[in-house]
Structures are given as structure tokens and as C-alpha cells.
Write a protein that holds these residues in place. Sequence first.
Motif, mmCIF file in Angstrom:
data_model
loop_
_atom_site.group_PDB
_atom_site.id
_atom_site.type_symbol
_atom_site.label_atom_id
_atom_site.label_comp_id
_atom_site.label_asym_id
_atom_site.label_seq_id
_atom_site.Cartn_x
_atom_site.Cartn_y
_atom_site.Cartn_z
ATOM 1 N N ALA A 198 0.829 -1.209 0.000
ATOM 2 C CA ALA A 198 0.000 0.000 0.000
ATOM 3 C C ALA A 198 0.860 1.254 0.000
ATOM 4 C CB ALA A 198 -0.935 -0.008 1.209
ATOM 5 N N ALA A 199 1.974 1.236 0.743
ATOM 6 C CA ALA A 199 2.872 2.391 0.766
ATOM 7 C C ALA A 199 3.493 2.630 -0.609
ATOM 8 C CB ALA A 199 3.956 2.190 1.816
ATOM 9 N N ILE A 200 3.922 1.556 -1.270
ATOM 10 C CA ILE A 200 4.525 1.709 -2.606
ATOM 11 C C ILE A 200 3.480 2.188 -3.609
ATOM 12 C CG2 ILE A 200 5.637 0.471 -4.499
ATOM 13 C CD1 ILE A 200 6.898 -1.361 -2.402
ATOM 14 N N ALA A 201 2.284 1.606 -3.563
ATOM 15 C CA ALA A 201 1.213 2.021 -4.473
ATOM 16 C C ALA A 201 0.841 3.479 -4.249
ATOM 17 C CB ALA A 201 -0.007 1.120 -4.294
ATOM 18 N N ALA A 259 -6.521 6.947 0.535
ATOM 19 C CA ALA A 259 -5.977 6.044 -0.477
ATOM 20 C C ALA A 259 -5.133 4.950 0.162
ATOM 21 C CB ALA A 259 -5.147 6.839 -1.488
ATOM 22 N N TYR A 260 -4.320 5.329 1.140
ATOM 23 C CA TYR A 260 -3.444 4.334 1.772
ATOM 24 C C TYR A 260 -4.240 3.258 2.501
ATOM 25 C CZ TYR A 260 0.084 2.240 4.766
ATOM 26 O OH TYR A 260 0.892 1.335 5.407
ATOM 27 N N PHE A 261 -5.206 3.673 3.314
ATOM 28 C CA PHE A 261 -5.930 2.686 4.103
ATOM 29 C C PHE A 261 -6.887 1.854 3.255
ATOM 30 C CE2 PHE A 261 -4.605 5.538 7.583
ATOM 31 C CZ PHE A 261 -4.020 4.588 8.394
ATOM 32 N N PHE A 263 -7.784 -3.478 0.770
ATOM 33 C CA PHE A 263 -7.896 -4.343 -0.398
ATOM 34 C C PHE A 263 -6.796 -5.405 -0.413
ATOM 35 C CE2 PHE A 263 -10.225 -0.933 -3.092
ATOM 36 C CZ PHE A 263 -11.378 -1.177 -2.359
ATOM 37 N N SER A 264 -5.587 -5.026 -0.037
ATOM 38 C CA SER A 264 -4.498 -5.998 0.011
ATOM 39 C C SER A 264 -4.737 -7.029 1.114
ATOM 40 C CB SER A 264 -3.168 -5.281 0.239
ATOM 41 O OG SER A 264 -2.106 -6.203 0.381
ATOM 42 N N TRP A 265 -5.236 -6.569 2.245
ATOM 43 C CA TRP A 265 -5.492 -7.455 3.388
ATOM 44 C C TRP A 265 -6.509 -8.542 3.044
ATOM 45 C CZ3 TRP A 265 -3.811 -8.257 8.314
ATOM 46 C CH2 TRP A 265 -4.679 -8.881 9.206
#
Length: 256
Positions: free
Chosen positions: A70-73, A187-189, A194-196
Motif C-alpha cells: 500500500a505504501a509503494i502504491a 488512499a493508503y488505508f 484491499f491488500s489485506w
Amino acid sequence: MRMLGWAYMAAIFIFIFLPVVVLVLFSFQESRLPVPPFDGPTLKWYTQVIADRNLMEALRNSLFVALISAAIALLLGFFAAQGLSRVKLPGSVLMRGVLIAPMTVSYLIIALGLLTVFNNMGFRPSLWTTGIGHVVINLPLCFAILFAAMGDHQKNAERAARDLGASEIQIMFLVTAPMLKPALLAAYFLAVTFSWDEFIIAFLLTRFDVTLPVEIWSMLRSGLSPATNAIGSLVFLVSIAILIILEFTVFRKPKS
């Protein structure tokens, strides 16, 4: 008419939260099957989940992949939105369309394509390949949120900072980023969420070090159990706790 509106709203909330209530309720089931009638309450399934090394390892893997990807995205989405909103380039509309395109593609197609690319490049399935896959699906989301949040007021603030002698890097990190703080956090959370929860990409791009959704899927293959309900309840409660903390700290409007 008002009563009809209240009834409609109540029906919507029941439709949304009834499965969650049932999930949490039967996580305290005494018997081995999470089906009526309710027999409990007991905390033995939560104890069993916390003591399960595979589940805890999968939980750590999910956190690692979600937070890093998420940080990279977010970073890539921010740079892309900043560039395409401030500089008029030939084909910029096409570039925006290409960046947002993965949002319209099935995760299965993305996962199969990434699996083929990684196999041809000699990369074995791992948490790193899963993280790359999650960056691919979350970057368009971060870009869309940030691009939509960039308005003329930010351009004016950046122009004023530039006139005062600030460099482009200073403007980006000291002016633009603070003004976009709500959009950046949202956006980050969202990307973390979504990744989680993502399963298909994680299933195809991992091998031994799996994420929590893949581990839960392997547990469900042997049938329903209150232990899986306990896992779901813990994840849900953690998500609600994070949401409440963010609401009272980050997204709370300051008193005038």
C-alpha cells in the motif's frame, strides 16, 4: 413516508451487518459446528486461533504485504497524479486511462498474467511477488483518489511557494502532500484493506509463506468450524478499532 424511510434504512443495515453478527455470535459456539442452535458462550476457539502458529504467521505475512504494498502504491500513485495534473503532456488522457485500466480487469486475469511474467523471469512465487501484484491492483486506486483531489487551490499554493523560492521537492513534500493529507490517508488505508482481503493474487503468487485469506481458505477445505468464525471476528474487530481511531484522530475536523 418518514416511517417508510426509516424502515428502508433499517433493512439496509440489517442486510449489511446481519452476516457479521452471525459470524461473531457463532465464534463463541461451544460445539464444533457453527450452526444453530447456539451453544455457548466459550472463548476456546479464540484461544485455539491465537495459539495456532500457522495462522499467526499468515497474519504477520498479510500485515507485511498490505502495509508495504500500500505504501509503494500510494507513493507511485502520488507521483503519477502530481505529474499528470500539473504538466500537460501529449496523450495525457491516454496515460490516465492506462493507469486506471487495471481497475476494470479481473484479479484472476492479472494474477495469471503476473504468474506468467514471473515464471519467464525466473522469479518463484513468494510474498514479494504477491506484494508486486497488490501494487498493480492498488496503484490505480491511489492514483484515481489523489488525481481527483488535486484542484486549483493547490496549484495556487504551489505557485506561491515557487515564487518564494521553494524547490520542486520542497513544494511537493511541504505544500502539496500536507494539503492532500485526507486523500493520501484515504488512499493508503483503502489500499491496505484491499491488500489485506485479497485472495486470488495471493493464492497464485505465494507458495509456502501464505497470507491470511489463503490460510483461511485451506482451513475451510476441511469444513466449517467456529475457529474460522473467530478469525473473521478478530479481523473485523481490528478493522473497526482502526476505523474508530482514525475517525477520532486523523479525520476529525478541528473545532473552529
